[in-house]
Every structure is written in C-alpha cells, then in structure tokens.
Scaffold this motif. Structure first.
Motif, mmCIF file in Angstrom:
data_model
loop_
_atom_site.group_PDB
_atom_site.id
_atom_site.type_symbol
_atom_site.label_atom_id
_atom_site.label_comp_id
_atom_site.label_asym_id
_atom_site.label_seq_id
_atom_site.Cartn_x
_atom_site.Cartn_y
_atom_site.Cartn_z
ATOM 1 N N PHE A 1 0.865 -1.170 0.000
ATOM 2 C CA PHE A 1 0.000 0.000 0.000
ATOM 3 C C PHE A 1 0.906 1.226 0.000
ATOM 4 O O PHE A 1 1.999 1.206 0.568
ATOM 5 C CB PHE A 1 -0.907 0.034 1.228
ATOM 6 C CG PHE A 1 -1.844 -1.127 1.328
ATOM 7 C CD1 PHE A 1 -3.106 -1.069 0.754
ATOM 8 C CD2 PHE A 1 -1.471 -2.290 2.001
ATOM 9 C CE1 PHE A 1 -3.980 -2.146 0.846
ATOM 10 C CE2 PHE A 1 -2.337 -3.363 2.103
ATOM 11 C CZ PHE A 1 -3.587 -3.295 1.519
ATOM 12 N N ALA A 2 0.447 2.301 -0.632
ATOM 13 C CA ALA A 2 1.268 3.512 -0.702
ATOM 14 C C ALA A 2 0.407 4.754 -0.565
ATOM 15 O O ALA A 2 -0.681 4.842 -1.138
ATOM 16 C CB ALA A 2 2.055 3.555 -2.017
ATOM 17 N N THR B 1 -7.020 7.980 -4.468
ATOM 18 C CA THR B 1 -8.450 7.790 -4.732
ATOM 19 C C THR B 1 -9.176 7.408 -3.452
ATOM 20 O O THR B 1 -10.350 7.716 -3.285
ATOM 21 C CB THR B 1 -8.655 6.702 -5.798
ATOM 22 O OG1 THR B 1 -7.995 5.498 -5.374
ATOM 23 C CG2 THR B 1 -8.063 7.142 -7.129
ATOM 24 N N LEU B 2 -8.454 6.745 -2.527
ATOM 25 C CA LEU B 2 -9.026 6.387 -1.240
ATOM 26 C C LEU B 2 -8.784 7.505 -0.236
ATOM 27 O O LEU B 2 -7.783 8.224 -0.320
ATOM 28 C CB LEU B 2 -8.398 5.099 -0.700
ATOM 29 C CG LEU B 2 -8.603 3.806 -1.500
ATOM 30 C CD1 LEU B 2 -7.827 2.666 -0.849
ATOM 31 C CD2 LEU B 2 -10.079 3.441 -1.598
ATOM 32 N N THR B 3 -9.675 7.638 0.721
ATOM 33 C CA THR B 3 -9.423 8.548 1.834
ATOM 34 C C THR B 3 -8.411 7.900 2.770
ATOM 35 O O THR B 3 -8.135 6.697 2.682
ATOM 36 C CB THR B 3 -10.709 8.863 2.602
ATOM 37 O OG1 THR B 3 -11.182 7.661 3.222
ATOM 38 C CG2 THR B 3 -11.776 9.409 1.671
ATOM 39 N N THR B 4 -7.846 8.704 3.666
ATOM 40 C CA THR B 4 -6.881 8.164 4.624
ATOM 41 C C THR B 4 -7.511 7.065 5.458
ATOM 42 O O THR B 4 -6.889 6.020 5.713
ATOM 43 C CB THR B 4 -6.365 9.287 5.534
ATOM 44 O OG1 THR B 4 -5.779 10.314 4.733
ATOM 45 C CG2 THR B 4 -5.347 8.762 6.521
ATOM 46 N N GLN C 1 -8.075 1.356 6.810
ATOM 47 C CA GLN C 1 -8.971 0.232 7.056
ATOM 48 C C GLN C 1 -8.613 -0.961 6.177
ATOM 49 O O GLN C 1 -8.590 -2.111 6.645
ATOM 50 C CB GLN C 1 -10.421 0.657 6.812
ATOM 51 C CG GLN C 1 -11.454 -0.379 7.251
ATOM 52 C CD GLN C 1 -11.359 -0.685 8.727
ATOM 53 O OE1 GLN C 1 -11.441 0.200 9.576
ATOM 54 N NE2 GLN C 1 -11.181 -1.954 9.064
ATOM 55 N N THR C 2 -8.319 -0.699 4.909
ATOM 56 C CA THR C 2 -7.909 -1.779 4.007
ATOM 57 C C THR C 2 -6.600 -2.397 4.471
ATOM 58 O O THR C 2 -6.426 -3.629 4.448
ATOM 59 C CB THR C 2 -7.764 -1.241 2.570
ATOM 60 O OG1 THR C 2 -8.960 -0.565 2.187
ATOM 61 C CG2 THR C 2 -7.498 -2.369 1.590
ATOM 62 N N TYR C 3 -5.673 -1.564 4.888
ATOM 63 C CA TYR C 3 -4.387 -2.031 5.416
ATOM 64 C C TYR C 3 -4.601 -2.929 6.639
ATOM 65 O O TYR C 3 -4.018 -4.020 6.744
ATOM 66 C CB TYR C 3 -3.531 -0.813 5.760
ATOM 67 C CG TYR C 3 -2.256 -1.086 6.515
ATOM 68 C CD1 TYR C 3 -1.150 -1.652 5.880
ATOM 69 C CD2 TYR C 3 -2.143 -0.744 7.862
ATOM 70 C CE1 TYR C 3 0.033 -1.880 6.581
ATOM 71 C CE2 TYR C 3 -0.965 -0.965 8.560
ATOM 72 C CZ TYR C 3 0.121 -1.532 7.925
ATOM 73 O OH TYR C 3 1.292 -1.751 8.611
ATOM 74 N N ALA C 4 -5.451 -2.480 7.563
ATOM 75 C CA ALA C 4 -5.719 -3.260 8.774
ATOM 76 C C ALA C 4 -6.423 -4.574 8.453
ATOM 77 O O ALA C 4 -6.101 -5.617 9.037
ATOM 78 C CB ALA C 4 -6.560 -2.427 9.742
ATOM 79 N N ASN C 5 -7.382 -4.547 7.528
ATOM 80 C CA ASN C 5 -8.107 -5.767 7.166
ATOM 81 C C ASN C 5 -7.161 -6.804 6.551
ATOM 82 O O ASN C 5 -7.301 -8.007 6.795
ATOM 83 C CB ASN C 5 -9.235 -5.448 6.192
ATOM 84 C CG ASN C 5 -10.345 -4.630 6.830
ATOM 85 O OD1 ASN C 5 -10.469 -4.593 8.054
ATOM 86 N ND2 ASN C 5 -11.145 -3.957 6.026
ATOM 87 N N THR C 6 -6.221 -6.330 5.752
ATOM 88 C CA THR C 6 -5.259 -7.243 5.132
ATOM 89 C C THR C 6 -4.394 -7.916 6.192
ATOM 90 O O THR C 6 -4.123 -9.124 6.119
ATOM 91 C CB THR C 6 -4.368 -6.480 4.131
ATOM 92 O OG1 THR C 6 -5.186 -5.823 3.165
ATOM 93 C CG2 THR C 6 -3.415 -7.421 3.429
ATOM 94 N N ILE C 7 -3.959 -7.161 7.177
ATOM 95 C CA ILE C 7 -3.143 -7.722 8.259
ATOM 96 C C ILE C 7 -3.965 -8.717 9.077
ATOM 97 O O ILE C 7 -3.488 -9.805 9.438
ATOM 98 C CB ILE C 7 -2.597 -6.594 9.150
ATOM 99 C CG1 ILE C 7 -1.605 -5.746 8.353
ATOM 100 C CG2 ILE C 7 -1.940 -7.151 10.399
ATOM 101 C CD1 ILE C 7 -1.123 -4.506 9.072
ATOM 102 N N ASP C 8 -5.220 -8.360 9.358
ATOM 103 C CA ASP C 8 -6.088 -9.262 10.123
ATOM 104 C C ASP C 8 -6.322 -10.582 9.395
ATOM 105 O O ASP C 8 -6.564 -11.612 10.029
ATOM 106 C CB ASP C 8 -7.428 -8.585 10.411
ATOM 107 C CG ASP C 8 -7.293 -7.461 11.425
ATOM 108 O OD1 ASP C 8 -6.302 -7.453 12.173
ATOM 109 O OD2 ASP C 8 -8.168 -6.565 11.456
ATOM 110 N N SER C 9 -6.246 -10.538 8.066
ATOM 111 C CA SER C 9 -6.450 -11.762 7.285
ATOM 112 C C SER C 9 -5.273 -12.728 7.407
ATOM 113 O O SER C 9 -5.368 -13.882 6.988
ATOM 114 C CB SER C 9 -6.682 -11.418 5.815
ATOM 115 O OG SER C 9 -5.486 -10.933 5.212
ATOM 116 N N GLY C 10 -4.156 -12.239 7.957
ATOM 117 C CA GLY C 10 -3.004 -13.091 8.175
ATOM 118 C C GLY C 10 -1.925 -12.977 7.125
ATOM 119 O O GLY C 10 -0.857 -13.582 7.255
#
Length: 827
Positions: free
Chosen positions: A652-653, A659-662, A667-676
């Motif tokens: 992620f950068a 295009t995404l808000t902060t 949230q996407t970053y956190a969800n990816t980490i939670d997925s393992g």
C-alpha cells in the motif's frame, strides 16, 4: 480546596460587635476569610471569637452551595441514564422544532441591511463606563459603603446577589491539536474519581451522616463549525462561512424570521441552566455537546459559555486557545489559570500557522470585482470616510494584484521572498495610513457587508460553485490585509507559483511574542508530549522561552511505558547487496541504491511479521522509488522489486492524490493484516500518516525510516527561517565578533537539524502504543550512525539501539531482527 464561592447579599455574614455592625458582600470565600483575618474592620482589632465565627459561617455557606450544586448534577445524571435507556423513543428537540432548511430564506432579505453605517475615523470616546459600586449597594449604610470604598482594589468587584463567582476558581485549560485527541482525554477523565475538596471536619448537615461527593466538572469548547446545530449555517462546511453566516443572523436589522432560532436569549434562561446542568453532570466530548444542544433546542456554541465558569477542566483545540481573538470570541480568560498543552511538539508550528495567511491572485481579482460592484451599488449611500476607505482598499488590492501578476509573468523562480514595499508601490497607495485603514477594516464590518451582499445578489436560479457557496472571499482577504497593515517583526512575505496561479503568503517565522501573552497571563503553563526530548526541549529553551528566567523553567522527562526488551532499533548503513545507503539530496537518486533499498525492504518484510510502515522523505522521492521498483529487473524473469516485496506482504502507498481517503486506506491495510497475510505501507514523513495515527500491535511491528527528511534549505522560506534564528542568536550573544558569528551559525544549524529529527521522532512514535506492545525500528541511512544524529533521538530509542558494523551489509541486522521476533512469538 478546589472551589471558591461567594457570600452574597442575600446570605450576608453579619458580624455582631458593640462597636460596629458590618456586612461584607460579594467576596470570594478565600478572599473573604483573608479579609476578615488580616484586615482591620475598625480602628481596633476584632475579637478572636468574631473571626472564628466568620470563618465557620463562610465555610458553611460554601459547603451548602456545593452540596446544592452536586445534588442538582446527581439528579441530572440520573435523568441522563434514564434517557439513555429510552433513547430509541426520543422524539427530538424539546424546543423550537426548526431543523428544516428554508427554501428561500435569503431571498427575503432587503438590500438595505448591507449598507454601511456612517464612519468617522477621527471620533474619540468621550465617556467610559463607570466602574464602581452598582445600584445593588444603594440601600447600604454609609458606614458599610465607606468600608467597601476603603478596601476598593483590595477585593474583587462586587457582583449582584444572583451572580456566580466561579470565574475566580483556578481552572485547568487542557489544549490539544484535534477534537479526536480531546475526546480521548475526556474518555480517560471519565475513569477518574476525585476525592472531595472540602475539609473532612466540615459537616454539611449535622443530622445527616452523608458524605459530600463531588464529580469532575468538565466542559469542552469548540468552534461554530463543530457545534452549530442550525442546518442553514452548519451545512456550509467552511469555518469562515459558518462564522460569518452566524453573525449575519444576529444583526440588528435581521427580521425575526431570519434570526437563528437556537440562539440563547433572556427568555431561554431555563434552557441555558438545563444545558449547564447536563454539561456538568457527566464528562462530555464535543459530539456529546452538540447532541445536548439539539436535545434541548439551544445553541451549544453559545450555551457552553455559561458552563465555563462552573468548570474545573476546560478542554479546547489549539486554534481556540492560541489566538487572542478566538479567546475573546469565546469570552474566556486564562489569567491566573493553569494551561496544559498536549502534543506540544506541534506548538511552535501551530502558533506560526495560526498567525499566517495565504491569498491567491484569483482571490484578489474576485475581491476587487466584488468591492467595485458594491461601491457602485451603494455609491449614493457611501458618505465621507466610507467612500474614501473603500477607494483606498481597492487601490491597495490593485497594487498587490499587479505586483503578483508581474511576478507570475516575469519571474522565473517558482518561489521567493516579497517585500511589503513592493506590494504597496501602486499609484496613491503611499498616501494610505496603515493604522487607520486597519482600524476601519475591523470596525466597519466591510467584509461582512460585501460578502453578504454578493451572496444575496446572486441569481436564484444560478447554480453556485462550492467555493462561491462556502468561502467569503473578501473576508479572507480582510485577514491578509490586517497582517499586511500590522506586520510582525518576525513575519515575512513569500510567493509560490503553480502554472497559472500564484500564492502570496504572510508567514510568522517566530511565535515567541504571540505565545508570550499566554505565558505571562497563566498561573502555570505545562507543555506535554511524547517526542519532545531532546529536540523540542532545546528549541523551547532557545526560541519559545528565551525571555523566561531559567529558575522559572522546569523540565521532566520520563521513560517509555514498555520495558527495553520490547523494542529493538537498528541503523542500516549498507543494503543486502552492499550498497551504501546515502540518501542525501545529491546522491539519493542513484538507481543502484534504490534497487538495493528495495531488496533490503523485501528482506526486512520477510523477518518482521504482520504490518510494516516505511516512511520516505517526500512524496516526490517516494514516487521516484516506486517508479524504479516497478520496472522489470534484468535477470529476474521480468519480475520487479515491487513484486518481490509483494510476495512477502501486500503493498500500500500514500500519495498526494489518493483515490481512497486516509481512513479507507488504513482500514484496508488493517483488514489485510487481520487476514493473516501481512502488509507494507509506504508513507511520507510529514504526510497524513506520520502523525496522529496509531500503528499499535500488528499494525506496526516494524517502522522503517528511509533517509533524513531535512527541509529544502534552498527554499525562500527556510532561508528566511534560518536567517531569523541566526540574527536572533547573534543579538543575544556577547563577546567578540567571531564568537557571535560562530554562535549564530551554530544556532541556525541546530534549528535546521532539530526540524528534521523532530519529524523522524514523530514517525518512530507511531509504533509502540501501550505497555505490552513491541516493535522494531530500522533507520536506513549512513548518517544515522553518527553520534550527533543519534544524540537527537529519544532516550527510549537509544537504549534499545543495537550495535552496527558499517563495513558489513545488512545481514547482521536482519539476523538480529529475526531473533528478536522469534523470541516474542515464543514468549
């Protein structure tokens, strides 16, 4: 004792004496006790029994008042609990159901309200309000009046029987950068139980064996933008527009139908009291205050002022405390009170930014057109001074506009300094009296009148742009002209060009004098922050508090909440392929170095679990790095460095034009980490993710700092800042000329380095957010291995710094990090 109270006229303490009878009215309790203890009420000293009686009676009055207030608040708290349970059945405001937006409210206004009142700049005030005894003392005896006159100036001004004296209590003003941080503070405050401030030996009621309990009395203050509940105003979504529209609705010429229905008035005393009790009953944050105003049907921005004098802790964001005009608008004074500023590493920049203002060439052009239109429309009503001053403002704006346009067309440099004399070189501008023009801008309300007329005169069927609808342009220009008319000695003017636009900025380089009035008024000023030592401490001593005697300054530094074994810090001088990491401005574009950086980051992502956050010096450099990482690498079967890192963690950068808000990115970053899977987030020092974001636990097991984010020393702004620091140090240094010049140069260099390391320390602080947290910090640049640079890192980082061998590649550091995380997983 936390509270002061008063002995009012209706509850006066009568002091029996054979020689005299005296009523002492309106004195705060402590001052009253000092008054009766230390003053002579007559020619002879009073008997000891009389003083003891006065003290006991005064304490009784104080305690009764406290008990009455606490019982009210307890009752209100229980009501809130019941309402919370039945919240689903709540039907809306209890007063004035006017939350629908009128369709044509502005069209009903008459043009007359935008005409200026006659103005005379030469007028003087012949009379002033007489300060002394008010009408409530008219029936006092001549002996009592003589006594009060005798002690005039030694005791506070007498107030009416029903008026409170809570303003004389010592309060804590707690200030932080954002409302979200103040909300966190309010949440913590709810967990605190304070002991009673009253002495244990005082019995409220001898027949009742019941302990007097007190709750923390807290109120949070916000701007109209945060607290406005009028949809006609709050939907403007711009602080300046909201402020001006709110004031427009309060003008004397505004029709009753157009006035704000939520503004407190004399008829709303019951609602104001109700608001006060609910605000104090429990600790509320800014959202709670807005909801409370809607429930009661009264403006929380204005109603909250009645709560301040009853509060012990007042929380508010930076702009409302650090700007005198904002404090005056809120009718608050910090004189004699305690000021706590959290996140104080931002303080100097915050004060400078608040007192700086930027205008554009297009804004100047718009304001000239609006003023000209207004002058033509009301030319028959503009008399004398109004006509003269409006003409002066138009000439001045034209002069600034012409000079900026010449810079845009002729100057090759993209930025530079501007002299005030250059802006005021137009025809007839030299005849303008800056003091009188500044006074006219403030007193005439010209900007409000013109902006209001422009908004009114727009065609009803014309679709307004977002800027037209939300930004009063002339009011913004008004702020810039005030800075130009009353320039600070520490202020400078700069321009920056971008394509067909040019920005002109008045920047405050030194916030010392603007913050000085807070230091001199407050009883104590406490600056608190997690990354203030050692860099910020030096800046404060040398710049912000240079005028304060050393014996008045106290510094305290505390270690991190985590044990040292929960953190490991490494400096990387070389990459996994042996390239020296030199990210100085002249060397950092080396493609070889950037490719080795990518392979090193990929290896770090392999040994560091979960989330890794990497910070780069600037958006431009991050873009440069990504462009090289995404190019196919020879001999790698068309696989890119970016793909190599992506095999270990999702990438992620951050960018200027995401295009995404902060929030969505995080949230996407956190969800990816939670997925393992794990994730790597590339960010920028000083960007949206470098401050105020918590990368705790899995979100930030590793923080990588690439290079040192030194500001661009070639920029006009930084040249001016360093020059100002050097000149200030030169003036304050004694000794030979060579010694003074050497000290000045060292001060400028230290200020420049501190700015860089302060940003680094902020990024490092994004990880390690609680006692059980753990993480790795990796500083990637050969300069981080220098003792002078490491000396500017926080102590809790330095004590966990692992040794490095500059002759070896990154392998030893990688192995050390692998062992660190294996130990944490095993534990």
């Amino acid at each position: 004792m936390r509270f002061f109270d008063v002995v009012t006229r209706s509850q006066a303490v009568r002091l029996p004496s054979d020689r005299q009878r005296c009523y002492v009215l309106g004195l705060p309790a402590r001052n009253y006790l000092n008054f009766v203890s230390n003053s002579s009420l007559g020619d002879d000293d009073e008997p000891e029994w009389m003083l003891d009686f006065a003290k006991r009676e005064s304490r009784r009055v104080i305690t009764e008042r406290m008990k009455e207030l606490e019982e009210r608040l307890e009752k209100t708290r229980k009501e809130e609990e019941k309402l919370k349970i039945a919240s689903e059945g709540f039907e809306g405001p209890r007063k004035r159901q006017k939350f629908s937006t009128p369709s044509a409210c502005r069209d009903e206004q008459m043009e007359d309200q935008f005409a200026l009142e006659d103005y005379d700049s030469e007028r003087e005030e012949d009379t002033f309000p007489r300060k002394g005894l008010d009408s409530s003392t008219s029936d006092l005896s001549s002996r009592t009046l003589e006594l009060l006159e005798r002690f005039k100036g030694q005791v506070p001004t007498i107030k009416s029987a029903g008026e409170d004296h809570r303003d004389e209590d010592v309060k804590i003003f707690y200030c932080s950068r954002t409302h979200s941080q103040l909300t966190q503070f309010a949440s913590e405050l709810r967990r605190v139980t304070m002991p009673s401030s009253m002495p244990e030996e005082i019995n409220v009621n001898p027949t009742r064996d019941q302990e007097l309990t007190e709750r923390v009395k807290h109120v949070t203050l916000g701007s109209r933008k945060n607290l406005c509940i009028n949809p006609r105003v709050s939907t403007l979504e711009n602080a300046t527009a909201i402020n001006e529209r709110c004031l427009d609705l309060q003008q004397a010429g505004t029709t009753p139908q157009q006035k704000c229905p939520f503004l407190p008035s004399k008829e709303d005393e019951v609602q104001v009291l109700q608001f006060r009790d609910h605000a104090l009953a429990t600790v509320k944050d800014i959202e709670d205050m807005g909801k409370l105003g809607k429930e009661i049907g009264i403006c929380p921005y204005y109603a909250s002022r009645s709560v301040v004098k009853h509060s012990e802790i007042v929380t508010l964001p930076y702009p409302l405390l650090l700007q005198r005009s904002a404090r005056e608008a809120l009718d608050i004074s910090i004189k004699g009170h305690i000021v706590i500023i959290d996140e104080a590493h931002n303080l100097m920049d915050a004060v400078s930014n608040i007192h700086s203002v930027t205008v554009t060439l297009s804004q100047l052009e718009t304001s000239i057109a609006q003023l000209t239109t207004y002058a033509c429309k009301f030319k028959t009503r503009l008399k004398g001074k109004n006509r003269s001053y409006i003409a002066q403002i138009i000439r001045l704006l034209n002069s600034i506009f012409q000079h900026l346009r010449s810079i845009l067309e002729n100057e090759k440099a993209s930025e530079g300094a501007v002299l005030p004399s250059s802006l005021m070189s137009g025809k007839g501008v030299d005849q303008i009296n800056p003091y009188k023009l500044s006074r006219y801008l403030q007193e005439s309300k010209l900007a409000r009148k013109v902006d209001g007329y422009v908004d009114f005169s727009k065609n009803k069927t014309e679709r307004q742009t977002s800027e037209d609808r939300t930004t009063p342009v002339l009011f913004h220009i008004h702020g810039f002209l005030l800075a130009l008319m009353n320039p600070s000695a520490e202020g400078r003017l700069f321009y920056t060009k971008s394509q067909s636009e040019i920005h002109l900025k008045y920047m405050l380089l030194d916030p010392t004098n603007q913050f000085r009035e807070i230091v001199e008024d407050a009883r104590a000023v406490i600056l608190a922050g997690g990354t203030m030592s050692p860099v910020r401490m030096t800046d404060y001593m040398n710049h912000l508090f240079s005028y304060v005697p050393a014996d008045r300054l106290r510094t305290f530094s505390y270690g991190h909440v985590i044990p040292p074994e929960n953190l490991i810090a490494h400096t990387l001088v070389r990459g996994v392929q042996g390239s020296e990491f030199d990210f100085t401005y002249d060397a950092r574009d080396s493609e070889k170095t950037i490719l080795d950086l990518g392979r090193t980051v990929a290896t770090l992502c392999h040994v560091i679990p979960d989330g890794v956050v990497a910070f780069f010096p600037s958006y431009d450099y991050l873009d440069r790095v990504l462009s090289i990482w995404k190019k196919p690498t020879p001999g790698e079967q068309r696989r890119t460095i970016y793909d190599l890192i992506g095999t270990k963690k999702a990438m992620f950068a951050e960018s200027r034009d995401m295009t995404l808000t902060t929030e969505e990115l995080l949230q996407t970053y956190a969800n990816t980490i939670d997925s393992g899977k794990g994730a790597c987030l590339l960010s920028v020092v000083g960007g949206k993710l470098s401050e105020g974001i918590n990368f705790s636990d899995k979100l930030g097991r590793g923080v990588l700092i690439v290079g040192l984010p030194f500001p661009n020393i070639r920029s006009a702004v930084w040249r001016a800042k360093i020059e100002h620091v050097e000149q200030k140090a030169y003036r304050q240094t004694l000794g030979t000329e060579a010694n003074r010049q050497s000290t000045a140069k060292a001060a400028g260099r230290d200020y420049y380095e501190n700015s860089c390391m302060r940003a680094v320390n902020q990024c490092i602080g994004r990880a390690i957010r609680h006692r059980e947290d753990y993480a790795a910090i990796v500083l990637i640049d050969r300069r981080y291995d220098k003792p002078a640079v490491q000396a500017k890192l926080p102590a809790w980082i330095k004590q966990s710094m692992a040794g490095s061998d500059i002759r070896r590649p990154a392998g030893s550091a990688i192995q050390s990090l692998s062992q660190f995380f294996k130990g944490k997983r095993a534990g």
